[in-house]
Scaffold this active site. Structure first.
Site, PDB file in Angstrom:
ATOM      1  N   THR A  69      29.147  41.019  37.455  1.00 39.98           N
ATOM      2  CA  THR A  69      29.865  41.829  38.428  1.00 39.98           C
ATOM      3  C   THR A  69      31.051  42.479  37.736  1.00 39.98           C
ATOM      4  O   THR A  69      31.881  41.798  37.129  1.00 39.98           O
ATOM      5  CB  THR A  69      30.320  41.000  39.644  1.00 39.98           C
TER       6      THR A  69
ATOM      7  N   HIS B  90      27.605  23.685  38.917  1.00 41.09           N
ATOM      8  CA  HIS B  90      27.891  22.464  38.169  1.00 41.09           C
ATOM      9  C   HIS B  90      26.814  21.395  38.333  1.00 41.09           C
ATOM     10  O   HIS B  90      26.881  20.345  37.690  1.00 41.09           O
ATOM     11  CB  HIS B  90      29.242  21.900  38.593  1.00 41.09           C
TER      12      HIS B  90
END
Length: 496
Positions: free
Chosen positions: A415, A467
């Protein structure tokens, strides 16, 4: 299937994505009476993923557009009907019996009920969708001066009948007061199974208007019609909705002028289409995948010089060459050095799916909301090929022509928040991926270079990762490799 059903074919809203349930009609390219051919685009719709043009699968003449522009329609709902045999003349299954039946004979007046049944089952009134009288019948009968009569469907007829007494009607449908002296004979009353009540007929409104009233929670029985022949229009429904809303929001003792002033300072826009899908995806991602975001600030002076040189390279003439191109190439190099970052978490099977290909997503802001199309097999493309694919992706997104297929199957995303002058952020991972890289603005800043403070081109990179499958070491290595390539772009060659 009757002859009329075979002649008038319906085109239903298709599922143009992957299991989508609805789409909004953005624009019609045809109107009733237009000739269409198999494969001709008739409208543009917006799904939860993109704007898509819909071709019609048969030939004929447009008979009816079922919904107005701006209407959200469920997949599988007919949106347009086409007369596939216009040369046979206008079909009027209800008009002929109604015109031929003597007005004074009640049994004869009830005969057309069976002919009208296929249309009533779809919740449509014959005179509203074009199945009425032949073209010669251009004059409608005058209406009775009763409230209930304003909502009754007019009976098609070749000529206005002479004033006479109304025909006997069933007890359940008979009005309590006598009609006006000059009122015509009432049209055949639909059976209770068709109208669902003891009234002579439902309020007159086209299907899109009925859906609008349903969405706004407005009972059409309470709406005063303003259209021709007592038809309720969209404006009538909106006016009724505004009146209801004003009644809810206005305190008993509060002046109406104050409420009007407050309403004039606010805008309400329905959440739908791409923006609705994006919101749902971001909420799901943010509260499903445990996000970790790391930042690094890097001197990209050499990269900016390389971009300037590449713009002059004949091999890249006419292609989109900018810093984002080299950021994309740097990320692809980092993924090749750390392939485990290119994976996804399979919750259903409790597996981590590692991918040996990279479909590189590029977040693009469009008037309809944020979309993330991706470059298929970006890992296998040369720099010119990557530049060409990136330019095509951006151009297509800005034109609103990105297809659902172009936004499916992404593996990792970039992005570019730097185009808005933003230094950094904590981007949310695109659902189904494991990481997203934010590229901040490139700015001239004081920087220690070769032991001296000098003005250098500096930017900040931010990498968010899931994660559950990307630990801190792997995420840090990937971000460090991207920064290293941008600091010394010759690593694009040495690390290749």
């Amino acid at each position: 299937m009757t002859a009329v059903e075979q002649r008038f074919r319906e085109f239903k809203m298709p599922d143009v994505g992957e299991g989508l349930t609805e789409a909004e009609i953005l624009k019609w390219f045809v109107a009733p009476g237009d000739t269409v051919t198999d494969g001709q685009v008739v409208c543009e719709v917006e799904t939860a993923k993109a704007a898509v043009e819909l071709p019609i699968p048969f030939d004929g003449v447009v008979h009816e557009l079922r919904f107005d522009e701006g209407t959200t329609v469920d997949v599988g709902t007919p949106i347009i009907s086409v007369d596939t045999n216009p040369g046979a003349g206008e079909a009027a299954p209800q008009a002929a019996p109604a015109a031929e039946a003597p007005a004074a004979e009640a049994p004869a007046a009830e005969k057309p009920t069976a002919a009208a049944e296929p249309e009533e089952k779809e919740g449509r009134q014959a005179n509203l969708v074009g199945y009425g009288a032949a073209p010669a019948s251009t004059k409608r009968r005058p209406r009775r001066a009763l409230p209930g009569a304003q909502r009754s469907a007019p009976a098609p007829s070749a000529a206005a009948p002479a004033p006479q007494a109304p025909a006997p009607a069933p007890a359940s449908a008979r009005p309590e007061a006598a009609p006006a002296p000059h009122a015509p004979s009432p049209s055949p009353s639909p059976s209770p199974e068709l109208n669902g009540s003891g009234r002579t007929a439902r309020p007159l409104a086209k299907p899109p208007v009925r859906k609008l009233a349903k969405d706004l929670g407005i009972d059409l029985e309470t709406v005063t019609p303003s259209g021709a022949d007592g038809i309720i229009t969209r404006e009538d429904v909106h006016a009724a909705a505004e009146a209801v809303q004003a009644a809810r929001e206005t305190p008993v003792a509060a002046p109406s002028a104050a409420v009007t002033a407050v309403q004039g300072r606010e805008r309400r826009v329905p959440v739908k289409g791409v923006r609705k899908a994006t919101a749902q995806a971001m909420v799901h991602s943010a509260f499903t995948a445990p996000h970790v975001t790391e930042f690094v600030t890097v001197d990209v002076t050499r990269t900016m010089k390389l971009v300037a040189d590449l713009k002059q390279d004949p091999e890249l003439a006419g292609l989109r060459v900018n810093p984002l191109l080299l950021v994309a190439k740097a990320l692809l190099v980092a993924i090749r050095r750390n392939p485990d970052i290119n994976a996804t978490w399979d919750e259903d099977n409790q597996e981590i799916v590692y991918k040996d290909y990279v479909n590189l997503g590029i977040a693009a802001a469009t008037p309809r909301g944020l979309i993330v199309p991706n470059i298929k097999d970006a890992h296998a493309k040369t720099l010119p090929e990557l530049a060409s694919a990136l330019g095509e992706l951006v151009t297509t997104a800005r034109e609103g022509k990105t297809t659902p297929a172009a936004m499916s199957g992404g593996t990792i995303t970039i992005t570019n928040v730097g185009v808005f002058g933003i230094d950094a952020g904590t981007p949310i991972i695109n659902p189904g991926e494991s990481a997203i890289l934010a590229f901040g603005a490139v700015k001239l800043q004081p920087w220690v270079h070769k032991g001296e403070v000098k003005p250098r081109q500096v930017t900040t990179l931010a990498l968010s990762f899931d994660h559950r499958l990307v630990d801190g070491e792997l995420g840090s290595r990937v971000l460090a490799d991207v920064a290293a390539v941008l600091e010394r772009p010759k690593r694009l060659i040495t690390w290749a």
